[in-house]
Design an enzyme around this catalytic site. Structure first.
Site, PDB file in Angstrom:
ATOM      1  N   GLN A 126       0.891  -1.165   0.000  1.00  0.00           N
ATOM      2  CA  GLN A 126       0.000   0.000   0.000  1.00  0.00           C
ATOM      3  C   GLN A 126       0.926   1.212   0.000  1.00  0.00           C
ATOM      4  OE1 GLN A 126      -3.205   0.878  -0.382  1.00  0.00           O
ATOM      5  NE2 GLN A 126      -2.518   2.978  -0.063  1.00  0.00           N
TER       6      GLN A 126
ATOM      7  N   GLN B   7       0.282   4.525  -1.216  1.00  0.00           N
ATOM      8  CA  GLN B   7      -0.263   5.850  -0.895  1.00  0.00           C
ATOM      9  C   GLN B   7      -0.308   6.012   0.623  1.00  0.00           C
ATOM     10  OE1 GLN B   7      -4.302   6.671  -2.169  1.00  0.00           O
ATOM     11  NE2 GLN B   7      -4.042   8.874  -1.959  1.00  0.00           N
TER      12      GLN B   7
ATOM     13  N   PRO C  50      -6.168  -2.381   4.569  1.00  0.00           N
ATOM     14  CA  PRO C  50      -6.684  -1.335   5.469  1.00  0.00           C
ATOM     15  C   PRO C  50      -7.728  -0.393   4.876  1.00  0.00           C
ATOM     16  CG  PRO C  50      -4.463  -0.785   4.723  1.00  0.00           C
ATOM     17  CD  PRO C  50      -4.762  -2.139   4.192  1.00  0.00           C
TER      18      PRO C  50
ATOM     19  N   GLY D 219     -10.995   0.535   1.837  1.00  0.00           N
ATOM     20  CA  GLY D 219     -12.062  -0.046   1.027  1.00  0.00           C
ATOM     21  C   GLY D 219     -11.489  -0.455  -0.317  1.00  0.00           C
ATOM     22  N   GLY D 220     -10.739   0.460  -0.876  1.00  0.00           N
ATOM     23  CA  GLY D 220     -10.109   0.178  -2.153  1.00  0.00           C
ATOM     24  C   GLY D 220      -8.929   1.097  -2.366  1.00  0.00           C
TER      25      GLY D 220
ATOM     26  N   GLU E  76      -6.693   2.633  -5.779  1.00  0.00           N
ATOM     27  CA  GLU E  76      -6.808   2.756  -7.225  1.00  0.00           C
ATOM     28  C   GLU E  76      -5.535   2.414  -7.990  1.00  0.00           C
ATOM     29  OE1 GLU E  76      -6.859   5.114  -4.873  1.00  0.00           O
ATOM     30  OE2 GLU E  76      -6.025   7.019  -5.565  1.00  0.00           O
TER      31      GLU E  76
ATOM     32  N   HIS F 284     -15.786   4.092  -7.382  1.00  0.00           N
ATOM     33  CA  HIS F 284     -14.827   5.094  -6.896  1.00  0.00           C
ATOM     34  C   HIS F 284     -13.417   4.793  -7.423  1.00  0.00           C
ATOM     35  CE1 HIS F 284     -13.293   7.954  -3.795  1.00  0.00           C
ATOM     36  NE2 HIS F 284     -12.227   7.170  -3.871  1.00  0.00           N
ATOM     37  N   GLU F 285     -12.959   3.564  -7.207  1.00  0.00           N
ATOM     38  CA  GLU F 285     -11.579   3.239  -7.622  1.00  0.00           C
ATOM     39  C   GLU F 285     -11.425   3.328  -9.136  1.00  0.00           C
ATOM     40  OE1 GLU F 285      -9.830   3.525  -5.203  1.00  0.00           O
ATOM     41  OE2 GLU F 285     -11.239   2.996  -3.606  1.00  0.00           O
TER      42      GLU F 285
ATOM     43  N   HIS G 298     -10.995   6.888 -10.281  1.00  0.00           N
ATOM     44  CA  HIS G 298      -9.634   7.403 -10.090  1.00  0.00           C
ATOM     45  C   HIS G 298      -8.777   7.215 -11.351  1.00  0.00           C
ATOM     46  CE1 HIS G 298      -9.016   8.852  -6.021  1.00  0.00           C
ATOM     47  NE2 HIS G 298      -9.503   7.764  -5.460  1.00  0.00           N
TER      48      HIS G 298
ATOM     49  N   GLU H 271      -9.480  12.995  -4.465  1.00  0.00           N
ATOM     50  CA  GLU H 271     -10.592  12.311  -3.793  1.00  0.00           C
ATOM     51  C   GLU H 271     -11.939  13.011  -3.977  1.00  0.00           C
ATOM     52  OE1 GLU H 271     -10.243   9.398  -2.980  1.00  0.00           O
ATOM     53  OE2 GLU H 271      -8.094   9.170  -2.670  1.00  0.00           O
TER      54      GLU H 271
ATOM     55  N   ASP I 124      -1.195  10.757   5.896  1.00  0.00           N
ATOM     56  CA  ASP I 124      -2.100   9.633   6.121  1.00  0.00           C
ATOM     57  C   ASP I 124      -3.294   9.997   6.994  1.00  0.00           C
ATOM     58  OD1 ASP I 124      -0.918   7.771   4.616  1.00  0.00           O
ATOM     59  OD2 ASP I 124       0.203   6.816   6.239  1.00  0.00           O
TER      60      ASP I 124
ATOM     61  N   TYR J 101     -13.054  14.285   0.409  1.00  0.00           N
ATOM     62  CA  TYR J 101     -13.989  13.477  -0.377  1.00  0.00           C
ATOM     63  C   TYR J 101     -15.324  14.192  -0.564  1.00  0.00           C
ATOM     64  CZ  TYR J 101     -10.983   9.395   0.455  1.00  0.00           C
ATOM     65  OH  TYR J 101      -9.936   8.522   0.490  1.00  0.00           O
TER      66      TYR J 101
ATOM     67  N   ARG K 260     -10.550  -3.610   7.618  1.00  0.00           N
ATOM     68  CA  ARG K 260     -10.604  -2.277   7.001  1.00  0.00           C
ATOM     69  C   ARG K 260     -10.764  -1.235   8.115  1.00  0.00           C
ATOM     70  NH1 ARG K 260     -15.428  -0.085   2.985  1.00  0.00           N
ATOM     71  NH2 ARG K 260     -14.529   1.974   2.661  1.00  0.00           N
TER      72      ARG K 260
HETATM   73  N1  BES Z   1      -6.896   6.343  -2.585  1.00  0.00           N
HETATM   74  C1  BES Z   1      -7.864   6.030  -1.609  1.00  0.00           C
HETATM   75  C2  BES Z   1      -7.306   5.271  -0.433  1.00  0.00           C
HETATM   76  C3  BES Z   1      -6.240   6.040   0.326  1.00  0.00           C
HETATM   77  C4  BES Z   1      -6.442   7.354   0.689  1.00  0.00           C
HETATM   78  C5  BES Z   1      -5.075   5.415   0.673  1.00  0.00           C
HETATM   79  C6  BES Z   1      -5.452   8.043   1.378  1.00  0.00           C
HETATM   80  C7  BES Z   1      -4.089   6.090   1.365  1.00  0.00           C
HETATM   81  C8  BES Z   1      -4.269   7.416   1.723  1.00  0.00           C
HETATM   82  C9  BES Z   1      -9.018   5.237  -2.204  1.00  0.00           C
HETATM   83  O1  BES Z   1      -9.347   5.614  -3.492  1.00  0.00           O
HETATM   84  C10 BES Z   1     -10.220   5.532  -1.374  1.00  0.00           C
HETATM   85  O2  BES Z   1     -10.631   6.665  -1.373  1.00  0.00           O
HETATM   86  N2  BES Z   1     -10.770   4.539  -0.719  1.00  0.00           N
HETATM   87  C11 BES Z   1     -11.973   4.732   0.047  1.00  0.00           C
HETATM   88  C12 BES Z   1     -13.132   4.299  -0.810  1.00  0.00           C
HETATM   89  C13 BES Z   1     -14.411   4.981  -0.559  1.00  0.00           C
HETATM   90  C14 BES Z   1     -14.352   6.445  -0.352  1.00  0.00           C
HETATM   91  C15 BES Z   1     -15.395   4.667  -1.665  1.00  0.00           C
HETATM   92  C16 BES Z   1     -11.868   3.854   1.276  1.00  0.00           C
HETATM   93  O3  BES Z   1     -10.950   3.030   1.359  1.00  0.00           O
HETATM   94  O4  BES Z   1     -12.677   4.013   2.175  1.00  0.00           O
HETATM   95 ZN    ZN Z   2     -10.278   7.535  -3.489  1.00  0.00          ZN
END
Ligand code: BES
Ligand code: ZN
Length: 644
Positions: free
Chosen positions: A176, A178, A303, A305-306, A308, A332-333, A336, A355, A410, A418, A592
């Site tokens: 992971q 990001q 950790p 939801g998804g 990208e 969502h993913e 991206h 986001e 982070d 978002y 998660r």
């Molecule tokens: N890119 C993010 C996950 C992320 C954000 C990883 C910041 C590390 C730092 C991913 O696209 C995301 O937004 N996931 C969300 C999905 C949801 C908003 C639909 C999640 O994991 O909750």
């Molecule tokens: Zn996202």
């Protein structure tokens, strides 16, 4: 530094001031936008001297060593020198052991390079300084080879023993990267401002398959040596790898799903709409630039939801609800692939450009594929989460484009990027009209394709292409209000949903004892409506009534992770002890962060169960991801500081 759970200071930000007005008359906004004091575009979170050297290509040759929980091998960086008298390259690293550093000359000869580590920074890691040897001081194209090894502490890599996988037989590794974790598995310029193409050779135990954010071949021979190429340039946070007992099932012509064999059939069913999503997205946002779009279902400790990762989104298995009700995460993913992967935030301070835009595009996809009613439900649920964050997040961090110097990318902004970002774009769409705004979207993605952008560049682009082209609709000052002020401007469109209104009414009636639980038509409701119903219950309900509700709606036994999250937060807040055993099961079943952390926090804050929360966490943390653990620990710490 963490702003998420800053319960100690309940910000005196009046939610009542968010009016439901839809007036967009220019100048109707009385409060002046705050002065912007910081419009720098440099990356706050990287040591790399990208004004002197930029990486263009990365070549990886890595052995995946499960026994020692390490990747080892080489990273070859093809760099261009852009500072004419620059002689020292600075790279980002964290917990990486360097074995040797050399420059590969055009003749193929290797020139050993002097290198040293700088001081370690708690958030940013350790800079690696590499001297250009005298012989190549005048070269503009450089090939730097670093032989290295990662540490078991790498913040990007989770090495899972077989017990924590679906099949219980083979270990699993996933990354992971990001926001700033790529540096803990590859020494590189770890900033979204630099885009690189990459190739990789990955050596694994022969029975396992490796996949990456690259050109995965569903038919690759499973022989323990896998070659990858990512021909489109990507920012470092999209570098990704996973290794395990992974198999593939096709979904559509350009789409498919990878997972352990135990989850493959359920995954192919749950995400069957992915090809349609891809085609719908292309029709709405412009060409998909990445070839295939596949999904990878990870073990429960993933950790997020998804994530990208290009060509291969990584997903939590908690989306496997059996009824496709949680697939907005896939929308969502996938979205991206335009907002984030194609047009990238220049720094993490501009994260809303990734986001917020993606949440907006996700909503547009959900409207087309699953209908307005469902999209409205999800929009309203997200808005409610945004309101909760406004109560706890420091006002300075409630801006879409905040001014800050320190912190950790982070953990600083909750869902502000978002859902406030989404509401900003919904406001623009509503004000300019969908046709005009859609044309703007198409131009934006093609003008900035494979580029990066910060909030101020976005403001200028918006001004030139939309505000000035359609004067008297939205002023630059109004946009600045969105970008730089806390809370929501008066012109925000407040989401509404008929279905959720009904659920809330029913919750009020049942709470007051005016209807029986049998009169609540919950079996006709979406999982989203059930969640809203749970959140709309009155504050004081007896244990008997909560148990009655639990039995009637099957809440403690739900297979929908989001319903479980909503319910167990209430169970903890209300100290509904009959459901504590099921609450513990929830905390062990999911990894998660979104699904578990708020349940621990609700326990810790309910006035009697902080100790229980600590004990449960101590027992369960071994099955979570390090990032999830850090996040729960920091929530606990803030609660302690607040004397909870
Ligand atoms: N890119 C993010 C996950 C992320 C954000 C990883 C910041 C590390 C730092 C991913 O696209 C995301 O937004 N996931 C969300 C999905 C949801 C908003 C639909 C999640 O994991 O909750
Ligand atoms: Zn996202």
């Amino acid at each position: 530094m963490t702003r998420k759970i800053k319960v100690c200071t309940l910000i005196a930000f009046s939610l009542a001031s968010i009016s439901c007005t839809q007036s967009e008359a220019p100048g109707s906004d009385k409060s002046a936008a705050p002065t912007v004091t910081d419009t720098r575009s440099h990356d706050y979170f990287s040591f790399a001297n990208t004004d002197q050297f930029v990486t263009q290509h990365l070549g990886l040759d890595l052995v995946v060593d499960f026994e020692n929980e390490a990747l080892h091998g080489s990273a070859t960086l093809q760099m261009r020198r852009i500072g004419s008298d620059a002689t020292e390259i600075i790279l980002d690293t964290r917990d990486i052991t360097i074995e040797s550093v050399s420059f590969v000359q055009t003749t193929g000869e290797m020139l050993t390079a002097e290198h040293r580590f700088g001081e370690t920074h708690r958030v940013m890691g350790t800079p690696l300084f590499v001297e250009m040897p005298a012989d190549i001081r005048n070269d503009e194209e450089l090939t730097l080879r670093i032989n290295y090894r990662t540490s078991p502490e790498s913040t990007a890599l989770q090495w899972l023993p077989a017990e924590l996988t679906a099949g219980l037989e083979h270990p699993f590794l996933f990354s992971q990267s990001q926001a700033i974790h790529a540096r803990s598995w590859i020494p590189l310029q770890d900033t979204p401002a630099v885009r690189i193409k990459y190739t990789a050779t990955i050596h694994t135990p022969p029975e396992l398959l490796a996949v990456m954010s690259a050109d995965n071949d569903p038919d690759a021979a499973r022989d323990g040596k896998y070659e990858f190429e990512m021909p489109q340039p990507i920012p470092s946070y999209l570098l990704a790898i996973a290794v395990g007992n992974i198999y593939f099932a096709p979904i559509g012509e350009d789409t498919g799903v990878y997972s352990e064999p135990e989850l493959l059939e359920a995954s192919a069913f749950e995400f069957a709409d992915t090809q349609t999503m891809l085609e719908t997205a292309e029709a709405m946002f412009g060409p998909y630039q990445w070839g295939r779009y596949d999904l990878l279902i990870l073990p429960p400790s993933f950790p997020f939801g998804g994530m990208e990762n290009p060509r291969l989104s990584f997903l939590t298995p908690s989306l496997l609800a059996g009824d496709r009700s949680l697939v907005s995460v896939v929308a969502h993913e996938l979205a991206h692939s335009w907002s984030g992967n194609l047009v990238t935030n220049a720094t993490w301070r501009d994260g809303w450009l990734n986001e917020g835009w993606t949440s907006y595009l996700e909503h547009r996809l959900m409207q087309v594929i699953y209908g307005e009613a469902r999209a409205d439900e999800e929009n309203l649920l997200s808005y409610r989460e945004l309101l909760l964050d406004f109560e706890t997040i420091n006002p300075a961090m409630q801006a879409l484009a905040p001014t800050f110097e320190h912190g950790n990318p982070d953990d600083f902004q909750g869902v502000i990027h978002y859902h406030k970002g989404n509401l900003f774009l919904q406001y623009l769409e509503h004000t300019f009209g969908r046709d005009v705004f859609d044309a703007f979207i198409g131009d934006y993605f093609s003008d900035f394709a494979f580029g990066t952008i910060n909030s101020e560049q976005f403001l200028d682009y918006l001004d030139e292409n939309l505000l000035s082209a359609y004067p008297d609709k939205v002023s630059r000052e109004q946009v600045k209000q969105w970008l730089y002020a806390p809370g929501l401007p008066d012109n925000a469109l407040i989401p509404t949903s008929k279905n959720l209104d009904t659920a809330a009414e029913m919750a009020a009636l049942w709470s007051r004892g005016e209807i029986d639980i049998a009169d609540v038509p919950s079996s006709d409701w979406s999982p989203q409506a059930i969640r809203y119903f749970i959140n709309s219950l009155d504050g004081d309900l007896s244990t008997e009534r909560l148990s009655e509700l639990d039995r009637a709606l099957g809440l403690s036994d739900t297979s929908n992770a989001e319903i479980g999250r909503t319910w167990f937060i209430q169970v903890a807040q209300r100290q509904h002890r009959p459901a504590y055993e099921k609450l513990e099961q929830h905390l062990r079943r999911y990894g998660r962060t979104r699904l578990v952390r708020p349940v621990y926090v609700a326990l810790a804050r309910n006035g009697s169960d902080f100790e229980l929360a600590r004990e449960l966490f101590a027992e369960t943390r071994a099955i979570y991801h390090p990032l999830t653990n850090i996040s729960i620990e920091s929530s606990f710490r803030l609660l302690e500081e607040a004397g909870q």
